[in-house]
Design a protein around this motif. Structure first.
Motif, short mmCIF file in Angstrom:
data_model
loop_
_atom_site.label_atom_id
_atom_site.label_comp_id
_atom_site.label_asym_id
_atom_site.label_seq_id
_atom_site.Cartn_x
_atom_site.Cartn_y
_atom_site.Cartn_z
N TYR A 1 -12.23 -5.38 -7.79
CA TYR A 1 -13.45 -4.66 -7.44
C TYR A 1 -14.60 -5.17 -8.32
CZ TYR A 1 -16.86 -0.91 -7.10
OH TYR A 1 -18.03 -0.20 -6.91
N TYR B 1 -8.17 -3.01 -2.56
CA TYR B 1 -7.58 -3.22 -3.88
C TYR B 1 -6.34 -2.35 -4.10
CZ TYR B 1 -12.41 -4.72 -3.99
OH TYR B 1 -13.61 -5.27 -3.66
N SER C 1 0.82 -1.21 0.00
CA SER C 1 0.00 0.00 0.00
C SER C 1 0.86 1.26 0.00
CB SER C 1 -0.95 0.00 1.20
OG SER C 1 -0.23 0.03 2.41
N LEU D 1 -11.78 -4.06 5.00
CA LEU D 1 -12.00 -2.63 5.21
C LEU D 1 -11.74 -2.20 6.65
CD1 LEU D 1 -15.29 -2.18 3.14
CD2 LEU D 1 -13.00 -1.44 2.51
N PRO E 1 -10.06 5.79 -0.41
CA PRO E 1 -8.79 5.89 -1.16
C PRO E 1 -7.81 6.71 -0.32
CG PRO E 1 -10.33 7.55 -1.94
CD PRO E 1 -11.08 6.74 -0.90
N VAL F 1 -6.15 5.34 4.44
CA VAL F 1 -6.60 4.51 3.33
C VAL F 1 -6.98 3.13 3.88
CG1 VAL F 1 -4.23 3.81 2.81
CG2 VAL F 1 -6.01 3.52 1.08
N ASP G 1 -8.70 0.98 1.29
CA ASP G 1 -9.14 0.33 0.06
C ASP G 1 -8.39 -1.00 -0.12
OD1 ASP G 1 -9.60 -0.49 -2.62
OD2 ASP G 1 -9.98 1.58 -3.22
N GLU H 1 -19.15 -2.93 -1.16
CA GLU H 1 -19.93 -1.85 -0.57
C GLU H 1 -20.77 -2.32 0.62
OE1 GLU H 1 -18.72 -0.42 -4.52
OE2 GLU H 1 -19.67 -2.27 -3.84
N ARG I 1 -15.27 2.50 1.98
CA ARG I 1 -13.97 2.27 1.32
C ARG I 1 -13.31 3.61 1.06
NH1 ARG I 1 -12.50 0.88 -4.37
NH2 ARG I 1 -14.68 1.29 -4.87
#
Length: 582
Positions: A331, A99, A71, A105, A156, A95, A97, A149, A154
């Motif tokens: 995603y 992905y 990350s 999460l 960024p 962050v 996220d 979701e 989520r």
């Protein structure tokens, strides 16, 4: 630049101490028991160039060893590309996220640049498990989620702190999308404060030795970690080693998922190939790439613990990207089970593949589940809502030298279950049982360790319970002739009627009223080696301590133990067929 061995060792210890102090500061200041008591967090130092791991706290979760590196690299790339805001001194990014190098999460990462003479010297980053980030169920472990979701908010990479000041607008957006938001400010400030502590400690080290010397030491430590891992890999005979590990179900489709692994050992390099593993699944048991990579890294850390934690230790490990499988989730695939459950099945596959090649170093499979149990409701006595998150340990696998550890922490981390007293103080629950699950370890020359058996009663108010666990269908596999450990069991008693979830250890939104109970029995570790070769004295001791009955001693180990505790010779096949409990 040449650095003498003493200076190199001192700098290495200094970098480690920076991370350890960040870990300690984070836990001491956090509000949530899952961080403050269970230590579900990690802190580290990362390269300003490529995000490569420099050092990580010794009490941080090993699963974050790869995800935080991943990350941080993604954040650096996004800043360079202009898709994330450029940093200023004092900025701290948030962050979660999955992905972009995350896990689920609830694992929220902070990252802060450390400036020296107007340039970024390195990044400090940490991850903490927040009890809730919104989504369909309290705690985020939605066993039936079919999109990310449904699992929560989520985020960024955005600057939550700008030049040292908390951005009230971004913080308000976060709090408006999560439960018990009034408690998050304590965790947020603790997480940020840990980075500031790290910055001060790192600056002392840099002031003492100089930036150039510390940079040279970091490069040398990375090189030595790579060399040390390569030397260990050369202990593995060249060849291809294969294994298969199973996940009970994805929580939506009640069918097992397969992790198929082949490991090619050649010279001083290992290549990991997951071709043939199950396709992306509908439920939350998908794994993002960063978690899959990190799972391989932490498994090899278990096998070769002497290799220092550094990006160099991962360089000889080539993981072929498992495109088209549930181990490379894209995603909007749900992923709440990836960090705590799928990651442990990946590690289990690595152990199973290499145990024959390295029988003196690799154990039978451990319990391999974090036992994620979330309880959310409203406490009428306190007049407020709550989200309780419980993790639990299980048995470790037996190994060449001794039996497996009982009630050990999960494969992916060193998180411990919060003390019962703290949980009862903070939440409207009563623990009726918290004990070892005797006999749950798989039989073997060295048996598996025992799991945990606990039972919780809801005392007041209404609540809903959710679980994302595993090993409910298949127990942790034994190795080299050892038997499997017992499976995970979840029993919910509502109005006095007991039931087990359809997906065994996965369920969500089970309504509870005062007096209803939840009982969890975690897996024991797999056994190592032929059970009939186990020392009869060790079998007799287990019987005396009521870990096994005399009948189980006969059936599992072929040993006859009398009611008086007198040990006889191991039973023959004929005696075992015709004799019951002695």
């Amino acid at each position: 630049m040449q650095i003498d061995p003493i200076t190199l060792s001192v700098i290495q210890s200094g970098l480690q101490q920076v991370c350890d102090e960040m870990d300690l500061s984070f836990s001491r200041a956090a509000f949530s028991p899952v961080i403050a008591e269970a230590n579900d967090r990690s802190d580290g130092i990362y390269s300003a160039v490529d995000g490569a791991l420099i050092a990580q706290g010794s009490t941080g979760l090993p699963v974050f060893v790869g995800t935080m590196q991943y990350s941080t690299r993604v954040l650096i790339e996004m800043i360079a590309a202009g898709t994330a805001a450029a940093p200023q001194p004092g900025d701290i990014y948030i962050v979660n996220d999955p992905y972009l190098g995350g896990t689920h999460l609830m694992d929220v990462r902070f990252a802060m640049p450390v400036y020296r003479n107007g340039r970024i010297f390195c990044w400090l980053s940490n991850t903490g498990h927040w009890p809730d980030t919104g989504g369909a169920v309290p705690g985020g472990f939605s066993a039936s989620a079919t999109s990310v979701e449904q699992e929560g908010l989520r985020l960024p990479p955005v600057r939550l702190f700008k030049q040292g000041v908390l951005d009230p607008e971004i913080y308000a957006i976060i709090c408006s999308n999560i439960r018990v938001s009034e408690q998050r400010i304590g965790d947020v400030k603790a997480q940020a404060a840990a980075l500031l502590v790290g910055e001060k400690r790192l600056e002392r080290l840099l002031d003492r030795y100089g930036d150039a010397v510390v940079e040279a030491a970091i490069e040398e430590l990375r090189l030595r970690a790579s060399q040390q891992m390569r030397a260990n890999i050369r202990l593995i005979p060249e060849g291809v080693y294969r294994s298969v590990a199973y996940i009970d179900s994805d929580g939506v489709v009640n069918e097992p998922l397969e992790i198929r692994l082949s490991i090619a050992a050649k010279n001083d390099k290992l290549t990991f190939d997951f071709t043939g593993s199950s396709e992306p699944c509908r439920g939350p048991m998908n794994s993002v790439l960063a978690t899959t990579l990190s799972s391989v890294y932490l498994a090899m850390r278990h096998i070769f613990p002497d290799v220092p934690i550094s990006a160099g230790a991962f360089e000889p490990l080539d993981v072929i990207r498992p495109e088209g499988t549930f181990l490379d989730a894209q995603y909007p695939r749900p992923v709440s089970g990836c960090a705590a459950e799928v990651s442990q099945r990946i590690a289990e596959a690595v152990f199973a593949a290499l145990v024959e090649a390295l029988p003196d170093r690799v154990t039978a499979s451990p319990a391999g589940s974090s036992g994620n149990f979330a309880l959310g409701g409203f406490d009428p006595e306190r007049g407020q809502g709550y989200v309780m998150y419980q993790i639990s340990g299980g048995g470790y696998g037996g190994n060449a030298n001794h039996d497996g550890l009982a009630n050990g922490c999960s494969t992916i981390g060193i998180s411990k279950a919060p003390p019962v007293e703290i949980m009862e103080q903070q939440y409207p629950v009563l623990y009726h049982r918290y004990a070892l699950r005797e006999g749950s370890g798989g039989a073997g020359y060295h048996r598996g360790g025992f799991g945990l058996d606990y039972e919780i009663e809801l005392r007041r108010g209404d609540a809903t319970a959710s679980f994302v666990m595993d090993h409910g269908r298949f127990g942790p596999p034994g190795a080299l002739g050892g038997r499997d450990g017992r499976v995970n069991r979840v029993i919910v008693a509502r109005d006095g009627v007991a039931m087990e979830p359809e997906h065994l250890s996965k369920a969500q939104d089970i309504p509870l009223k005062p007096g209803d109970r939840v009982r969890v029995q975690t897996p024991g570790g797999g056994g190592y080696g032929d059970p009939l070769r186990r020392d009869p004295a060790a079998v007799a001791r287990d019987v005396r301590l009521e870990r096994y009955t005399a009948g189980e001693a006969l059936d599992l180990f072929g040993v006859v133990v009398s009611d008086a505790g007198v040990l006889n010779e191991p039973a023959t096949d004929a005696a075992r067929a015709g004799q019951g409990e002695a």
